[in-house]
Design a protein around this motif. Structure first.
Motif, mmCIF file in Angstrom:
data_model
loop_
_atom_site.group_PDB
_atom_site.id
_atom_site.type_symbol
_atom_site.label_atom_id
_atom_site.label_comp_id
_atom_site.label_asym_id
_atom_site.label_seq_id
_atom_site.Cartn_x
_atom_site.Cartn_y
_atom_site.Cartn_z
ATOM 1 N N UNK A 700 15.923 80.134 35.825
ATOM 2 C CA UNK A 700 16.163 80.559 37.210
ATOM 3 C C UNK A 700 17.182 79.634 37.854
ATOM 4 N N UNK A 701 16.917 78.300 37.689
ATOM 5 C CA UNK A 701 17.807 77.331 38.329
ATOM 6 C C UNK A 701 19.217 77.455 37.769
ATOM 7 N N UNK A 702 19.283 77.500 36.448
ATOM 8 C CA UNK A 702 20.579 77.514 35.800
ATOM 9 C C UNK A 702 21.375 78.767 36.185
ATOM 10 N N UNK A 703 20.664 79.898 36.258
ATOM 11 C CA UNK A 703 21.326 81.143 36.639
ATOM 12 C C UNK A 703 21.941 81.027 38.030
ATOM 13 N N UNK A 704 21.155 80.460 38.944
ATOM 14 C CA UNK A 704 21.674 80.357 40.303
ATOM 15 C C UNK A 704 22.792 79.324 40.420
ATOM 16 N N UNK A 705 22.672 78.243 39.645
ATOM 17 C CA UNK A 705 23.729 77.233 39.691
ATOM 18 C C UNK A 705 25.032 77.775 39.113
ATOM 19 N N UNK A 706 24.932 78.763 38.234
ATOM 20 C CA UNK A 706 26.136 79.310 37.629
ATOM 21 C C UNK A 706 26.660 80.543 38.344
ATOM 22 N N UNK A 707 25.967 80.897 39.414
ATOM 23 C CA UNK A 707 26.398 82.079 40.159
ATOM 24 C C UNK A 707 27.436 81.623 41.195
ATOM 25 N N UNK A 708 28.553 82.361 41.276
ATOM 26 C CA UNK A 708 29.612 81.951 42.203
ATOM 27 C C UNK A 708 29.173 82.246 43.636
ATOM 28 N N UNK A 709 29.093 81.234 44.492
ATOM 29 C CA UNK A 709 28.652 81.476 45.866
ATOM 30 C C UNK A 709 29.769 82.117 46.687
ATOM 31 N N UNK A 710 29.349 82.898 47.715
ATOM 32 C CA UNK A 710 30.319 83.617 48.529
ATOM 33 C C UNK A 710 31.065 82.639 49.442
#
Lengths: 770, 162
Positions: A700-710
């Motif tokens: 979960x953490x890794x997925x969110x850390x790798x998601x490009x923020x707006x």
């Protein structure tokens, strides 16, 4: 609310109601043999049979200490008397008398078929003369008054000889009752009528002993020690139940406090609880449907799911920016959240496939709860929860830790270096990597288990150690094979390899042996002649031995002793535990006492080449069984991780990206797997479960850390949501690590250590925010 | 009783005659009976066969030349226990213990006394009717045991000259 929204909420409520109904009816078990694999080979079936039903499993060991010896002895006598009167106990012994009235009557009745001394020479005139001379001396001895009634019927002393031939089970006596060698503890054994696996009856038996002790005379200053499998099973049920409920409460309260602090909104906090509450209820309902009952350990495991699944709504609520509706936020977050949910579900699936029932239960619990929580977050929350964006600035202090992960390159290098150092240390280390002792499932404190072993040794009670298993197609063959082994076993005793042994054929001789003994008894006229000759020169009154002549004739022409004749006696109970049918064959067990050198014993036993007989070290066999399931679990875990990778590659549409997401999490889990045994906690099956869980949340953490923020605000919101989520996991893992159940504690501690590690490495390995 | 309790160690020769219903003639045993302080009693039979019985605490040990020694825990045999306690309490001058197990009747003078015991214990009543000690001063001269079922025994003690 749209029509569709209303339908979704209604469907959710209906499912929730069903779950509540099913969950409230769920039967909770805590017998840890119920955790064992469902499909067993014959050895394993025997193991489980022994653990659940074996004679050792019904044995209660009782110690009374803390007062003057004569008081302890009085308390022991009083306690034994009370327990013997209770229908809960089949057999109570404190050393006063080894055999009860029913046993003595049985032996009396069947003495000529039971006594190992029955042989033709014994009933010749010479043999009888020697026996009569001895009887005369016995009459003149101080015990004479007590023996005189017996001599007329049993001048050769077969009943006494038989009882004395049975293995002596007791320690030394003092003041007429069993005492420990140091004389500080009076000892008793009680055998319950029901096996250890019947927990309600065992609980009653434990209560009966305690109240009998409280009422026993001389017991006022003394303390009672009670151990044994049944006692432990009852205690562990109480412990697991108390743990499961109190830990869920503690975890729930801690998470509640955290969420209130973050949201400052009762509505949002409550909304955060809805998905996981639905999920856990659905999990309990489905597990009890699928398995017929739910294990206390699976319930305790729910506490940790709490920390994980409470995250899903948090990702949604924290990412909700001012001006956005929940639905628009969800549109942006869901693709990532969906992957987070599905990867965790895959982890649960790999556990569900295990043939180790305990793991399969945990797996089903995990999958159901996570999936349900994800679905409720996705479909129900947007319909019923308000959009109330969290003010990130207020919570800035919570994000302070992120300063630590700015130097990503350093973290990456440090992580790899740590892994190599730990792996090298683990490779050089001699201690075990795995702990396959089934006892680690047992929540009973080690101090009490040590006390059990001490009482067992002092009482010379059979321990769950070495046993010879004789297998045959029928009861008679099993007895014959068991009898054939006896001379060899006596040699083993003589050579000091074992201290003693018990056989079923001691209690119920094979028909062949009984016939042989019967054939050794002379016909009435011959016996009368031999007796008349034997009596010559001895002062016995004429006609004194008529009862003897009558009894021998009755044994000679009467029926053979059968198992049915033994029913209702202590000996019969013992027989049932040593001789029983299992899977279409008959098993005769020969428990060995005091096997000091298992290797030498195994070598000697193998050399016997006894047909149908195997030497089984119950403890080692159990460990082997656990090890087998552990390696299976390891394979399943690897498969689960591979499946997660495939899922990520599909979801992210980029396998390099999938690898990047997976890497820090696997690194964290790997680091922990090698570090834990180094820290003195060899891994058990359940550490694997916890690691799988760490991988799930870490993803979960890794997925969110790798998601490009707006935008920068969203970046901070992501960071905050991950911080809050990992704090929630820490709350519940912290609660679990307080558990007195080793399994739950192992899971709690592993997650407690692994979650921050996974968060830290995910941040360190995550995409640069640039 | 006081006189008896003054005895520290004693060793006497005995002749025991047992009348048993099972036998056509009485059994006659002879040997030595020793009483050692601390409650240890030894009965050494030398005729017509050799046998040593020793009682210490609650354990009774019978040793014979032709057999393995046998040990009995007397508490498991209440009647034997009461018997041994009676013997031991009398030899040790322990009236309290004696009265726990028996109805005690003392008669005669210090120079010629009779101590008659009748068991209280139900288990023992089944086997023993009475035990009668006769003596003079600190010395017991005879022990007569009346059993149920027509058995009886008389043990005559004579202080060793040596």
């Amino acid at each position: 609310m749209t029509l569709r929204g209303r339908a979704v909420v209604l469907a959710w409520l209906a499912l929730l109601a069903c779950s509540v109904l099913l969950a409230s009816r769920a039967r909770i078990t805590s017998d840890f043999t119920a955790f064992l694999p469902a499909r067993l080979d014959t050895d394993q079936a025997l193991l489980v049979h022994q653990l659940r039903e074996g004679v050792a499993s019904r044995m209660m060991l009782i110690g009374i200490a803390g007062a003057a010896p004569h008081k302890l002895a009085a308390a022991s006598r009083s306690l034994a008397q009370r327990l013997s009167a209770s229908p809960l106990f089949a057999y109570v012994n404190n050393g006063e008398a080894r055999f009860g009235a029913a046993d003595r009557a049985l032996v009396e009745r069947w003495r000529y078929l039971l006594s190992p001394a029955v042989a033709p020479a014994r009933f010749t005139s010479a043999g009888l003369h020697a026996a009569l001379e001895r009887a005369l001396q016995a009459l003149a001895s101080p015990l004479g008054p007590m023996l005189s009634g017996r001599i007329a019927a049993d001048p050769t002393g077969e009943a006494r000889r038989y009882l004395e031939s049975l293995p002596d089970a007791g320690p030394a006596t003092r003041d007429g009752v069993w005492f420990s060698p140091d004389g500080k503890r009076a000892l008793l054994v009680a055998e319950t009528r029901v096996p250890a696996s019947d927990l309600d009856a065992q609980a009653q038996a434990v209560k009966a002993v305690r109240s009998a002790f409280a009422a026993a005379e001389g017991a006022r200053d003394a303390t009672l020690t009670l151990t044994g499998p049944g006692v432990f099973a009852v205690e562990s049920r109480a412990l697991i139940r108390a743990d499961a409920s109190s830990l869920s409460l503690i975890a729930g309260a801690a998470v509640l406090a955290l969420l209130l602090l973050v949201y400052r909104s009762a509505t949002l906090t409550l909304a955060c609880f809805l998905p996981i509450a639905s999920g856990i209820l659905a999990g309990i309902a489905l597990v009890s449907l699928a398995f017929g009952s739910i294990h206390g350990i699976s319930l305790g495991f729910a506490a940790i799911l709490f920390g994980e699944a409470v995250d899903y709504p948090s990702y949604l609520f924290i990412h909700n920016q001012p001006g956005d509706s929940l639905r628009t936020t969800l549109e942006r977050v869901w693709p990532t959240l969906r992957l987070a949910v599905l990867t965790t579900v895959l982890g649960g699936l790999s556990m569900l496939l295990s043939s180790f029932v305990g793991l399969a239960q945990l797996g089903l619990m995990l999958m159901t709860a996570i999936l349900a929580a994800g679905l409720v977050t996705r479909y129900v929350l947007p319909e019923i929860a308000p959009a109330k964006p969290v003010a990130v600035a207020r919570l800035e202090p919570l994000l302070a830790w992120s300063a630590l992960v700015r130097r990503k390159r350093l973290i990456r290098r440090a992580a790899w270096a740590a892994l190599f150092v730990a792996a090298a240390a683990a490779a050089l280390r001699t201690g075990p990597m795995w702990n396959d002792d089934l006892g680690t499932l047992n929540p009973i404190p080690a101090s009490e288990r040590r006390m059990d072993q001490q009482l067992r040794a002092e009482l010379k009670a059979p321990d769950v150690g070495a046993v010879i298993v004789v297998r045959a197609p029928g009861r008679e063959q099993a007895l014959l094979r068991s009898e054939a082994l006896e001379p060899a076993l006596r040699r083993l005793v003589g050579d000091g390899l074992i201290a003693g042994f018990e056989t079923a054929s001691d209690i119920l001789p094979s028909e062949t042996l009984q016939r042989e003994r019967r054939a050794a008894l002379p016909a009435a006229p011959a016996l009368r002649r031999a007796l008349a000759e034997a009596e010559r020169g001895l002062p016995f009154r004429p006609g004194l031995f008529e009862p003897f002549l009558r009894d021998v004739e009755r044994a000679r022409s009467g029926p053979l002793l059968t198992a049915a004749d033994l029913r209702g006696t202590g000996l019969g109970l013992k027989l049932d535990s040593l001789l029983f049918p299992l899977r279409g064959a008959w098993i005769a067990l020969i428990p060995l006492r005091g096997a000091g050198d298992p290797v030498a014993l195994a070598a000697r036993f193998d050399a016997l080449r006894a047909p149908g007989a195997r030497l089984l070290d119950l403890r080692r066999a159990t460990s082997r069984m656990i090890a087998r399931y552990r390696s299976q679990t390891l394979e399943l875990t690897a498969l689960g991780v591979a499946a997660m990778f495939v899922l990520l590659a599909w979801g992210l549409r980029d396998s390099a990206e999938a690898a990047r997401v997976l890497l820090p999490v696997l690194l964290a889990a790997g680091l922990e797997a090698v570090a834990l045994p180094l820290l003195g906690a060899p891994l058990t099956l359940f550490h694997l479960v916890a690691l799988l869980f760490v991988v799930g949340t870490g993803l979960n953490y890794s997925l969110f850390f790798n998601r490009a923020p707006r935008d920068p605000d969203e970046r901070r919101r992501t960071l905050l949501s991950l911080t809050v989520c990992s704090l929630a996991v820490l709350c519940s893992a912290g609660a679990l690590s307080l558990s007195s159940t080793p399994v739950l504690r192992a899971i709690g501690e592993t997650v407690l250590l692994g979650t921050p590690l996974a968060l830290f490495l995910s941040a360190g390995f995550g995409r640069d925010p640039a | 009783m006081k006189l008896l309790s003054a005895v520290k160690v004693s060793r006497v020769r005995f002749i025991e005659i047992r009348h048993l219903a099972a036998l056509t003639k009485p059994l006659e045993l002879s040997g030595e009976l020793s009483y050692l302080r601390g409650g240890r009693i030894e009965k050494d039979v030398s005729k017509p066969y050799r046998e040593r019985t020793s009682i210490e605490g609650d354990s009774l040990l019978i040793e014979r030349a032709d057999d393995e020694p046998r040990r009995y825990a007397l508490r498991g045999h209440p009647a034997a226990w009461a018997f041994v306690e009676g013997l031991r309490a009398t030899l040790g001058g322990d009236l309290a213990t004696l009265e726990r197990y028996y109805y005690v009747d003392f008669s005669g003078t210090a120079g010629d006394w009779t101590l008659r015991l009748e068991p209280r214990d139900q288990d023992m009543v089944r086997y023993i009717k009475s035990i009668t000690f006769r003596g003079s001063g600190p010395a017991i001269s005879s022990i007569r045991v009346l059993e149920t079922g027509g058995n009886s025994s008389v043990m005559t003690l004579q202080a060793d000259s040596s």
